[in-house]
Scaffold this motif. Structure first.
Motif, PDB file in Angstrom:
ATOM      1  N   VAL A   1      45.808 -30.506  32.284  1.00  0.00           N
ATOM      2  CA  VAL A   1      45.965 -30.039  33.661  1.00  0.00           C
ATOM      3  C   VAL A   1      47.356 -29.446  33.822  1.00  0.00           C
ATOM      4  CG1 VAL A   1      46.028 -30.752  36.084  1.00  0.00           C
ATOM      5  CG2 VAL A   1      44.348 -31.766  34.539  1.00  0.00           C
ATOM      6  N   VAL A   2      47.457 -28.294  34.490  1.00  0.00           N
ATOM      7  CA  VAL A   2      48.766 -27.721  34.777  1.00  0.00           C
ATOM      8  C   VAL A   2      49.504 -28.671  35.715  1.00  0.00           C
ATOM      9  CG1 VAL A   2      49.993 -25.763  35.776  1.00  0.00           C
ATOM     10  CG2 VAL A   2      47.885 -25.378  34.479  1.00  0.00           C
ATOM     11  N   PRO A   3      50.725 -29.065  35.394  1.00  0.00           N
ATOM     12  CA  PRO A   3      51.428 -30.068  36.206  1.00  0.00           C
ATOM     13  C   PRO A   3      51.849 -29.520  37.572  1.00  0.00           C
ATOM     14  CG  PRO A   3      52.874 -29.204  34.491  1.00  0.00           C
ATOM     15  CD  PRO A   3      51.520 -28.632  34.223  1.00  0.00           C
ATOM     16  N   THR A   4      51.253 -30.063  38.622  1.00  0.00           N
ATOM     17  CA  THR A   4      51.616 -29.701  40.001  1.00  0.00           C
ATOM     18  C   THR A   4      51.736 -30.987  40.813  1.00  0.00           C
ATOM     19  OG1 THR A   4      49.252 -29.365  40.480  1.00  0.00           O
ATOM     20  CG2 THR A   4      50.555 -27.409  39.971  1.00  0.00           C
ATOM     21  N   PRO A   5      52.463 -30.954  41.924  1.00  0.00           N
ATOM     22  CA  PRO A   5      52.662 -32.174  42.720  1.00  0.00           C
ATOM     23  C   PRO A   5      51.342 -32.685  43.312  1.00  0.00           C
ATOM     24  CG  PRO A   5      54.250 -30.469  43.326  1.00  0.00           C
ATOM     25  CD  PRO A   5      53.226 -29.821  42.461  1.00  0.00           C
ATOM     26  N   PRO A   6      51.280 -33.995  43.604  1.00  0.00           N
ATOM     27  CA  PRO A   6      50.098 -34.532  44.289  1.00  0.00           C
ATOM     28  C   PRO A   6      50.022 -34.014  45.723  1.00  0.00           C
ATOM     29  CG  PRO A   6      51.813 -36.185  44.156  1.00  0.00           C
ATOM     30  CD  PRO A   6      52.290 -35.027  43.339  1.00  0.00           C
ATOM     31  N   VAL A   7      48.840 -34.064  46.307  1.00  0.00           N
ATOM     32  CA  VAL A   7      48.582 -33.607  47.678  1.00  0.00           C
ATOM     33  C   VAL A   7      49.165 -32.201  47.872  1.00  0.00           C
ATOM     34  CG1 VAL A   7      48.548 -34.272  50.118  1.00  0.00           C
ATOM     35  CG2 VAL A   7      48.821 -36.020  48.372  1.00  0.00           C
ATOM     36  N   SER A   8      48.770 -31.305  46.962  1.00  0.00           N
ATOM     37  CA  SER A   8      49.161 -29.902  47.060  1.00  0.00           C
ATOM     38  C   SER A   8      47.959 -29.038  46.695  1.00  0.00           C
ATOM     39  CB  SER A   8      50.344 -29.590  46.131  1.00  0.00           C
ATOM     40  OG  SER A   8      49.965 -29.690  44.772  1.00  0.00           O
ATOM     41  N   SER A   9      48.108 -27.742  46.862  1.00  0.00           N
ATOM     42  CA  SER A   9      47.020 -26.812  46.567  1.00  0.00           C
ATOM     43  C   SER A   9      47.477 -25.804  45.528  1.00  0.00           C
ATOM     44  CB  SER A   9      46.599 -26.035  47.819  1.00  0.00           C
ATOM     45  OG  SER A   9      46.157 -26.895  48.833  1.00  0.00           O
ATOM     46  N   VAL A  10      46.567 -25.448  44.625  1.00  0.00           N
ATOM     47  CA  VAL A  10      46.846 -24.381  43.666  1.00  0.00           C
ATOM     48  C   VAL A  10      45.983 -23.178  44.017  1.00  0.00           C
ATOM     49  CG1 VAL A  10      47.528 -25.908  41.803  1.00  0.00           C
ATOM     50  CG2 VAL A  10      45.131 -25.281  42.032  1.00  0.00           C
ATOM     51  N   GLY A  11      46.577 -22.002  43.863  1.00  0.00           N
ATOM     52  CA  GLY A  11      45.821 -20.775  44.061  1.00  0.00           C
ATOM     53  C   GLY A  11      45.152 -20.359  42.769  1.00  0.00           C
ATOM     54  N   GLY A  12      44.328 -19.346  42.826  1.00  0.00           N
ATOM     55  CA  GLY A  12      43.634 -18.866  41.644  1.00  0.00           C
ATOM     56  C   GLY A  12      44.593 -18.304  40.614  1.00  0.00           C
ATOM     57  N   ALA A  13      44.197 -18.380  39.352  1.00  0.00           N
ATOM     58  CA  ALA A  13      45.032 -17.882  38.265  1.00  0.00           C
ATOM     59  C   ALA A  13      45.010 -16.354  38.214  1.00  0.00           C
ATOM     60  CB  ALA A  13      44.544 -18.446  36.939  1.00  0.00           C
ATOM     61  N   VAL A  14      46.170 -15.754  37.961  1.00  0.00           N
ATOM     62  CA  VAL A  14      46.293 -14.298  37.796  1.00  0.00           C
ATOM     63  C   VAL A  14      46.649 -14.025  36.339  1.00  0.00           C
ATOM     64  CG1 VAL A  14      47.517 -12.223  38.527  1.00  0.00           C
ATOM     65  CG2 VAL A  14      47.105 -14.085  40.170  1.00  0.00           C
ATOM     66  N   PRO A  15      45.707 -13.512  35.529  1.00  0.00           N
ATOM     67  CA  PRO A  15      45.983 -13.296  34.101  1.00  0.00           C
ATOM     68  C   PRO A  15      47.096 -12.279  33.891  1.00  0.00           C
ATOM     69  CG  PRO A  15      43.619 -13.189  34.563  1.00  0.00           C
ATOM     70  CD  PRO A  15      44.319 -13.169  35.882  1.00  0.00           C
ATOM     71  N   LEU A  16      47.978 -12.585  32.925  1.00  0.00           N
ATOM     72  CA  LEU A  16      49.081 -11.694  32.588  1.00  0.00           C
ATOM     73  C   LEU A  16      48.962 -11.144  31.177  1.00  0.00           C
ATOM     74  CD1 LEU A  16      52.137 -13.644  34.079  1.00  0.00           C
ATOM     75  CD2 LEU A  16      50.972 -11.656  35.056  1.00  0.00           C
ATOM     76  N   GLY A  17      47.890 -11.475  30.482  1.00  0.00           N
ATOM     77  CA  GLY A  17      47.747 -11.110  29.084  1.00  0.00           C
ATOM     78  C   GLY A  17      47.789 -12.347  28.219  1.00  0.00           C
ATOM     79  N   GLY A  18      46.957 -12.368  27.170  1.00  0.00           N
ATOM     80  CA  GLY A  18      46.838 -13.575  26.366  1.00  0.00           C
ATOM     81  C   GLY A  18      46.279 -14.688  27.232  1.00  0.00           C
ATOM     82  N   ASP A  19      46.943 -15.858  27.185  1.00  0.00           N
ATOM     83  CA  ASP A  19      46.529 -16.985  28.016  1.00  0.00           C
ATOM     84  C   ASP A  19      47.556 -17.330  29.087  1.00  0.00           C
ATOM     85  OD1 ASP A  19      44.006 -17.572  26.880  1.00  0.00           O
ATOM     86  OD2 ASP A  19      45.002 -18.516  25.159  1.00  0.00           O
ATOM     87  N   ASP A  20      48.542 -16.453  29.290  1.00  0.00           N
ATOM     88  CA  ASP A  20      49.552 -16.686  30.311  1.00  0.00           C
ATOM     89  C   ASP A  20      49.017 -16.259  31.684  1.00  0.00           C
ATOM     90  OD1 ASP A  20      51.086 -17.486  28.236  1.00  0.00           O
ATOM     91  OD2 ASP A  20      52.578 -15.889  28.382  1.00  0.00           O
ATOM     92  N   ILE A  21      49.454 -16.965  32.713  1.00  0.00           N
ATOM     93  CA  ILE A  21      48.991 -16.669  34.067  1.00  0.00           C
ATOM     94  C   ILE A  21      50.124 -16.809  35.072  1.00  0.00           C
ATOM     95  CG2 ILE A  21      46.614 -17.447  33.629  1.00  0.00           C
ATOM     96  CD1 ILE A  21      47.423 -20.055  35.237  1.00  0.00           C
ATOM     97  N   LEU A  22      49.902 -16.236  36.243  1.00  0.00           N
ATOM     98  CA  LEU A  22      50.657 -16.585  37.435  1.00  0.00           C
ATOM     99  C   LEU A  22      49.763 -17.472  38.288  1.00  0.00           C
ATOM    100  CD1 LEU A  22      52.224 -13.168  38.556  1.00  0.00           C
ATOM    101  CD2 LEU A  22      53.372 -15.027  37.325  1.00  0.00           C
ATOM    102  N   MET A  23      50.347 -18.411  39.010  1.00  0.00           N
ATOM    103  CA  MET A  23      49.587 -19.263  39.923  1.00  0.00           C
ATOM    104  C   MET A  23      50.486 -19.698  41.071  1.00  0.00           C
ATOM    105  SD  MET A  23      49.342 -22.900  37.892  1.00  0.00           S
ATOM    106  CE  MET A  23      49.153 -23.857  39.386  1.00  0.00           C
ATOM    107  N   THR A  24      49.880 -19.965  42.207  1.00  0.00           N
ATOM    108  CA  THR A  24      50.618 -20.369  43.401  1.00  0.00           C
ATOM    109  C   THR A  24      50.385 -21.848  43.676  1.00  0.00           C
ATOM    110  OG1 THR A  24      50.340 -18.167  44.336  1.00  0.00           O
ATOM    111  CG2 THR A  24      50.974 -19.910  45.857  1.00  0.00           C
ATOM    112  N   ASN A  25      51.425 -22.522  44.098  1.00  0.00           N
ATOM    113  CA  ASN A  25      51.308 -23.916  44.517  1.00  0.00           C
ATOM    114  C   ASN A  25      51.979 -24.071  45.879  1.00  0.00           C
ATOM    115  OD1 ASN A  25      52.687 -27.011  44.221  1.00  0.00           O
ATOM    116  ND2 ASN A  25      50.535 -26.789  43.723  1.00  0.00           N
ATOM    117  N   VAL A  26      51.342 -24.862  46.769  1.00  0.00           N
ATOM    118  CA  VAL A  26      51.876 -25.068  48.114  1.00  0.00           C
ATOM    119  C   VAL A  26      51.464 -26.458  48.579  1.00  0.00           C
ATOM    120  CG1 VAL A  26      49.818 -24.064  49.214  1.00  0.00           C
ATOM    121  CG2 VAL A  26      51.992 -24.062  50.453  1.00  0.00           C
TER     122      VAL A  26
END
Length: 724
Positions: A389-414
């Motif tokens: 699991v990508v490490p993010t804080p508890p009681v938070s939300s992750v946005g959808g992954a944005v592929p950057l090439g290969g297996d790297d991504i951008l993602m939003t957490n709030v």
């Protein structure tokens, strides 16, 4: 436009305000009662305010004008309006830009950018997520329309990133025409405007072909193709070739689709295949169609197959989210060479969390999972191997992954206390790095605590409730509290930073967010147990949350306010009619209240797969039992209520608010205000920033006054009660 910052002042005594207002405030106009009786399955239903449904009727316009005059006279006299306006303006015009809707195509990173005090969001391209100063504006609605009433509905870049199609609409109508722009120059291509691709009923979408010479798009009926009553229905898929007139566009798909069809479209990375996801109204039924390299369409699934979403992989496969015998979702792999459900294999079986979406990359899937409101990002290899699991804080939300090439991504957490942050996740070493695209917060939230508790609903179901408060808040039963919820359409109320919550918390308030049935918090079973004939469960869940806040001494009914919009506005109507004694004030935004006549409006017909239809005897019985307009009783002491509606609203007709206000004003015995605030925009989408600020000033001035809160100066920090 940013109003001048006024000096902060204390609230005037409520007694002197009431005495002054009593002599100066014009009363609301009394709505005439006209005898109308409709019969449903042998049940006669009186509807004396049905005449208020005709928006263009002079008598209706006169009544609305009278309501507006009454509303303005009441709200304009409320204390500390200038101070409240100053605070809300500071919060809503925070200079830190927001980036959202990120997508990379052809090595070009596209993003929507909201930059206060700009009235509308812009479309930009970024050289790097590490340097927002590289942003180049492609489309600025304010340059197209300085009035601030034009907005971007959606944008879709071509596969090579050289062109971008942009839907633009005005006045909150969501009726969007698509213009094609050259990315290098930022100029529109001459003559490339496709009309009525987007709408407030069936939405809209498009996707490009392989070489960027044209695109597939959602097309509403044009001209005299269908009668006027049908022109917001029968959405189909057409293909537009650049450089040709739109009347020469070719039909692709949808002639046999339901009247309430709506399509989502996507193209495989190599451009050889196109996916069309057909929605049957708004209730969560979908069918998938695939257009292969030979240009023919194949139906992959029917509504009963319960495939609800799919994405093209980079390995010659289509990955599909299925809820067939898996209400929390499973992911199937379908080979594009032989596209058939018979050839599908299960890559990710159903688990404890509910799968919301996923994004394939070179060798894995990034899976967004719902955890009852909060969410997480899980990783699974294309061989089915769990990768963590990508490490993010508890009681938070992750946005959808944005592929950057290969297996790297951008993602939003709030989270409830942290603003949206855009991260780059590097698959090679598992590092999560904050980019420069995140937003800063205009408030210091370090002293705000989030308690997540469970409430027991009427049937024993455990319902999550998130309580935001200053550290050290005493459970003395006297805290002003604002409770909100939604509960419908498979939408989750996930954690997010709402800066206006802190305009309430910093004044000693408590904010509570309920995760009700009808949403997607725990999968499809959670949704279906709050829809159609089971909709009453949503209202029971909400009451259980309100009751817990009172029973645990967070607050008391005299200091409890509730708010909700759209389907959440329906929730407000049901709450105040079923439990009027429980709430001091209600904030109901663009809501539905006459559930027997919802489906007579265009978007209401799309809602029948979620709410039900009066044509079905059992569904009529359920609708009538909770329809707020029909459940108002004479002589009941109702809470104070502020209703808002938009004259151009394509999703919820403003007649709902008009009829509900007329009925409540007639019936209530409490002498508390029932106000109608009508604007000339729509459901909220595309509302200029300045208009949004003015509405929130009215809402919070009303809220503070009704809960007896004396407005005090703030420094941007949420202090503990002991420090006040």
């Amino acid at each position: 436009m940013k109003p001048a910052i006024a000096a902060l002042s204390l609230m005037l005594p409520m007694t002197s305000l009431a005495a002054d207002a009593k002599s100066a405030v014009p009363p609301p106009p009394v709505a005439a009662k006209k005898a109308v009786v409709d019969t449903y399955h042998g049940t006669k239903v009186e509807d004396p305010y049905q005449w208020l449904e005709k928006s263009d009727d002079p008598e209706v316009r006169k009544w609305v004008e009278g309501q507006t005059a009454h509303m303005r006279a009441v709200l304009d006299k409320l204390p500390s309006r200038d101070a409240i306006r100053a605070r809300i303006t500071t919060l809503m015009t925070h200079k830190s830009p927001a980036h959202f809707g990120l997508i990379q195509r052809g090595g070009v990173l596209f993003s929507m950018k909201f930059q206060p005090p700009q009235q509308q969001s812009m479309l930009v391209v970024l050289a790097s997520p590490e340097d927002p100063s590289t942003a180049r504006v492609l489309v600025n609605p304010m340059e197209l329309d300085p009035s601030g009433r034009t907005t971007i509905d959606f944008f879709v870049p071509s596969l090579d990133g050289k062109k971008v199609a942009v839907s633009l609409s005005k006045d909150g109508t969501e009726s969007g025409d698509v213009t094609v722009y050259d990315v290098a120059t930022g100029k529109p291509l001459p003559g490339e405007v496709v009309p009525r691709v987007n709408g407030g009923t069936a939405g809209g979408d498009l996707t490009w072909n392989a070489d960027g010479s044209g695109f597939f798009y959602t097309r509403y009926p044009r001209g005299e193709e269908r009668p006027a009553a049908d022109r917001d229905f029968y959405q189909q898929v057409y293909f537009h070739k650049l450089g040709t007139p739109t009347d020469k566009d070719t039909y692709e798909l949808g002639k046999d689709a339901p009247r309430i069809a709506n399509f989502k479209l996507s193209t495989s990375e190599d451009g050889t295949s196109v996916l069309a996801t057909l929605g049957n109204g708004d209730g969560g039924e979908y069918a998938l169609y695939l257009r292969g390299p030979k240009g023919t369409w194949t139906q992959l699934s029917k509504f009963e197959d319960k495939l609800i979403h799919a994405e093209f992989g980079k390995d010659g496969a289509l990955y599909a989210l299925s809820r067939k015998d898996a209400p929390r979702g499973k992911v199937l792999r379908i080979p594009l060479a032989t596209p058939s459900l018979d050839k599908a294999t299960v890559l990710i079986p159903e688990g404890k969390a509910s799968i919301a979406s996923f994004q394939p990359t070179a060798t894995r899937l990034y899976v967004q999972e719902q955890l009852g409101g909060p969410s997480q990002m899980r990783m699974v290899g294309l061989d089915g191997k769990e990768l963590g699991v990508v490490p993010t804080p508890p009681v938070s939300s992750v946005g959808g992954a944005v592929p950057l090439g290969g297996d790297d991504i951008l993602m939003t957490n709030v989270s409830y206390t942290e603003p949206p942050t855009v991260y780059r996740y590097a698959a090679k070493d598992g590092s999560l790095t904050k980019t420069a695209l995140g937003r800063t917060s205009p408030v210091d939230t370090r002293n705000v605590v989030v308690d997540r508790v469970m409430c027991t609903s009427k049937d024993g179901t455990q319902v999550p409730l998130n309580i935001l408060h200053a550290r050290g808040t005493k459970l003395n039963g006297n805290n002003p509290t604002l409770l909100t919820g939604y509960g419908g359409f498979n939408i989750s109320l996930s954690p997010g930073l709402n800066v206006l919550n802190f305009a309430f918390i910093e004044q000693g308030g408590v904010v509570a967010v309920a995760n009700l049935r009808g949403g997607s918090e725990f999968g499809e079973e959670w949704h279906t147990n709050g829809s159609l004939t089971k909709k009453q469960n949503v209202f029971d869940d909400f009451y259980a949350c309100a009751k817990l806040l009172v029973d645990k001494k967070w607050t008391k009914p005299e200091r409890l306010a509730i708010q909700g919009g759209s389907n959440g506005g329906l929730l407000m109507g049901a709450a105040l009619t079923q439990h009027p004694e429980m709430f001091r004030t209600v904030l109901a935004f663009v809501g539905l209240y006459d559930m027997l006549r919802v489906e007579l409006t265009p978007n209401g017909q799309f809602n029948t797969t979620e709410y039900g239809t009066v044509k079905d005897p059992e569904q009529f019985k359920a609708l009538y039992a909770y329809s707020p307009y029909h459940q108002v009783k004479n002589g009941v002491k109702y809470p104070s209520v502020l209703f808002t509606s938009g004259e151009n609203d394509p999703r919820v007709d403003p007649f709902h608010s008009r009829k509900m206000v007329a009925r409540l004003q007639e019936a209530t015995a409490s002498k508390r205000p029932v106000l109608l605030r009508t604007n000339n925009m729509g459901h909220g989408m595309g509302t200029p920033l300045a208009d949004s600020i003015e509405e929130k000033v009215d809402v919070y001035a009303f809220l503070f006054n009704e809960l007896g809160m004396k407005y005090r100066p703030v420094d941007g920090k949420v202090a503990s009660p002991a420090a006040k």
